[in-house]
Design an enzyme around this catalytic site. Structure first.
Site, PDB file in Angstrom:
ATOM      1  N   GLU A 172      65.006  25.516  28.075  1.00  0.00           N
ATOM      2  CA  GLU A 172      64.169  25.462  29.282  1.00  0.00           C
ATOM      3  C   GLU A 172      64.678  24.378  30.210  1.00  0.00           C
ATOM      4  O   GLU A 172      64.973  23.263  29.774  1.00  0.00           O
ATOM      5  CB  GLU A 172      62.697  25.106  28.972  1.00  0.00           C
ATOM      6  CG  GLU A 172      61.865  26.221  28.444  1.00  0.00           C
ATOM      7  CD  GLU A 172      60.398  25.827  28.246  1.00  0.00           C
ATOM      8  OE1 GLU A 172      59.915  24.897  28.929  1.00  0.00           O
ATOM      9  OE2 GLU A 172      59.748  26.462  27.401  1.00  0.00           O
ATOM     10  N   GLU A 214      58.514  23.152  21.582  1.00  0.00           N
ATOM     11  CA  GLU A 214      58.100  21.795  21.941  1.00  0.00           C
ATOM     12  C   GLU A 214      56.924  21.216  21.162  1.00  0.00           C
ATOM     13  O   GLU A 214      55.841  21.009  21.725  1.00  0.00           O
ATOM     14  CB  GLU A 214      57.728  21.746  23.426  1.00  0.00           C
ATOM     15  CG  GLU A 214      58.858  22.056  24.352  1.00  0.00           C
ATOM     16  CD  GLU A 214      58.519  21.725  25.811  1.00  0.00           C
ATOM     17  OE1 GLU A 214      57.354  21.426  26.117  1.00  0.00           O
ATOM     18  OE2 GLU A 214      59.421  21.778  26.637  1.00  0.00           O
TER      19      GLU A 214
HETATM   20  C1  FCB Z   1      57.305  23.224  29.033  1.00  0.00           C
HETATM   21  C2  FCB Z   1      56.613  24.366  28.330  1.00  0.00           C
HETATM   22  C3  FCB Z   1      56.477  25.598  29.177  1.00  0.00           C
HETATM   23  C4  FCB Z   1      56.157  25.275  30.615  1.00  0.00           C
HETATM   24  C5  FCB Z   1      57.112  24.245  31.159  1.00  0.00           C
HETATM   25  C6  FCB Z   1      56.868  23.870  32.599  1.00  0.00           C
HETATM   26  O1  FCB Z   1      56.922  22.030  28.478  1.00  0.00           O
HETATM   27  O2  FCB Z   1      57.315  24.711  27.171  1.00  0.00           O
HETATM   28  O3  FCB Z   1      55.523  26.425  28.580  1.00  0.00           O
HETATM   29  O4  FCB Z   1      54.852  24.914  30.731  1.00  0.00           O
HETATM   30  O5  FCB Z   1      57.020  23.079  30.384  1.00  0.00           O
END
Ligand code: FCB
Length: 476
Positions: free
Chosen positions: A387, A199
């Protein structure tokens, strides 16, 4: 027909309505999603990041990272004044944690390598004990049949490099190449799945533009430079992985949010396009060979100022997959006062849907829209959701954590992933954030994202109802 199906059907027939196809499907197969629906090659896993779980911040020769520095020197920036010094103590508990993954049927674990654990000063001398630690983690994963998916960089730049300007220094491309070269040579025989970055649209603006994450700057010039150097490092890192790891699957991950305009006023519609260019496209487009999205985001001209001859070519890399990370959506309106981007978003609680403990709107359709959006790019061969997950205020009652909201969230988002897949998009994996509760950056330990609960006083792990649900889902 079950009694429940009979009752539903008869009440609908009594009302005299016609039965649309999806209603029939809902009545006759209301049962849960099945792993099989996604196909047998679909990749399932959970995700974590080094700083958020490892602890052992200064053990065995590890160097200081920007996050170690930030939590100690700028305590006030962490809402709870906590640090990740110990976190989940994964540094000492990795064996039992990976055994727990195995016990929960989790086929893959996405985790990151701490740069300053293997290269304490960022470049130069390697720290053998740090190198050995990740060998042990990887070996343990392989032993437990948990496929390792390694992220090279999840936000923890060595502080020594930040002192030389960090990502705002063009040398960061060389530093990053050196680091990726070390880890890919070291672990490439055992690890086949790699992600270059986690990210960039989070760590670059949060760290250099609004200063709420490490290294904590509010500095336009550093921000523009860092965007370009991270973009260049994407390509550079990808090429090194390709050269060093035989048979590698190489990706990188992007945070993204479906964007809607607040209403159809032209200024808001335009602001939504700008927001989409900033939030979703600024880092993806250039690595796909499309350049910075300057038609929709005029501020790109400040970034392009830092491009040298040949950069446009070097930014590109043929990734095997693009990792999408999604939590929520953005509803946008024009706001000239906001520098650079000139837009703001409507607070989630005003949107009429549930919100999570992070204050993020629960909006499952958003993940579907994003998969469709990126699936339509010609040069994205595969999408993996690297994620997705939610923080809710869990309660441990006599050793049970009955987090029904999280289960519902995951099912609702997964249904949307499946829908996009069934419509033909090549989405081929899904990782839940997160395996266990951990240090949620500037929010401290309060937001709990795990399938496994962690009592940070005792380090006791408790599989939540969501963890049991996922484990059961995976077993079928
Ligand atoms: C994302 C991050 C991860 C975590 C989640 C909730 O943006 O990559 O490390 O903090 O959010």
């Amino acid at each position: 027909m079950t009694r429940e199906q009979y009752l539903k059907l008869s009440s609908i027939l009594a009302a005299g309505t016609l039965l649309p196809h999806n209603l029939l499907a809902e009545i006759f197969s209301p049962e849960e999603l099945k792993r099989n629906d996604f196909g047998k090659d679909f990749i399932w896993g959970t995700a974590t990041a080094a700083y958020q779980i490892e602890g052992g911040w200064n053990e065995d020769g590890k160097g200081e990272s920007v996050w170690d520095h930030f939590v100690h020197e700028h305590k006030g920036k962490i809402k709870t004044h906590e640090t990740g010094d110990v976190a989940c103590d994964f540094y000492h508990r990795y064996e039992s944690d990976i055994e727990l993954m195995h016990k929960m049927n989790i086929p893959a674990s996405r985790f990151s390598i701490g740069w300053s654990r293997v290269l304490p000063q960022g470049t130069g001398a390697v720290n053998q004990k740090g190198i050995d630690f990740y060998h042990r983690v990887i070996d343990k994963c392989l032993k437990e049949n948990v496929e390792p998916w390694v992220t090279c960089y999840h936000w923890d730049l060595p502080q020594a490099l930040e002192e030389k300007g960090g990502w705002a220094n063009r040398d960061s491309i060389k530093w990053f190449e050196e680091y990726v070269n070390v880890i890919s040579k070291e672990y490439g025989d055992k690890v086949k799945n790699w992600m270059v970055f986690n990210e960039p649209m989070a760590f670059v603006p949060l760290g250099y533009l609004i200063g709420v994450h490490a290294p904590g700057y509010v500095n336009f010039s550093k921000f523009y430079k860092a965007v370009h150097h991270v973009t260049m490092s994407h390509g550079a890192g990808g090429r090194i992985l390709r050269a060093n790891v035989k048979g590698a699957t190489i990706g990188t991950t992007f945070s993204c949010s479906h964007v809607d305009a607040k209403n159809d006023k032209p200024a808001n519609v335009k602001a939504a396009r700008r927001a989409d260019a900033f939030i979703n496209r600024l880092f993806i487009d250039p690595v796909l060979g499309l350049g910075y999205p300057k038609a929709d985001l005029p501020a790109c001209k400040h970034i392009e100022r830092h491009m040298l001859d040949g950069d446009a070519e070097k930014m590109k890399f043929d990734f095997d997959f693009i990792g999408l990370q999604n939590y929520s959506r953005m509803v946008i309106y024009q706001l000239g006062l906001i520098p650079i981007i000139h837009f703001a978003n409507v607070p989630a609680k005003k949107l009429g849907h549930d919100t999570t403990d992070m204050g993020w709107e629960v909006y499952p359709e958003g993940i579907y829209n994003l998969i469709k959006k990126f699936g339509a790019y010609r040069n994205i061969p595969k999408i993996i959701i690297t994620e997705n997950g939610a923080a809710f205020p869990d309660e441990n009652v006599n050793g049970e954590i009955n987090d029904t909201k999280r289960i519902q969230f995951l099912k609702d988002y997964l249904k949307q992933v499946l829908k996009a897949k069934q419509e033909g998009v090549n989405v081929c994996g899904y990782f839940i954030w997160s395996f266990m509760d951990n240090f949620e950056w500037a929010e401290g330990f309060r937001p709990r994202f795990g399938l496994v609960g962690v009592d940070f006083k005792t380090q006791q792990r408790t599989i939540k109802a969501s963890g049991k649900w996922f484990s059961e889902f995976l077993s079928k």
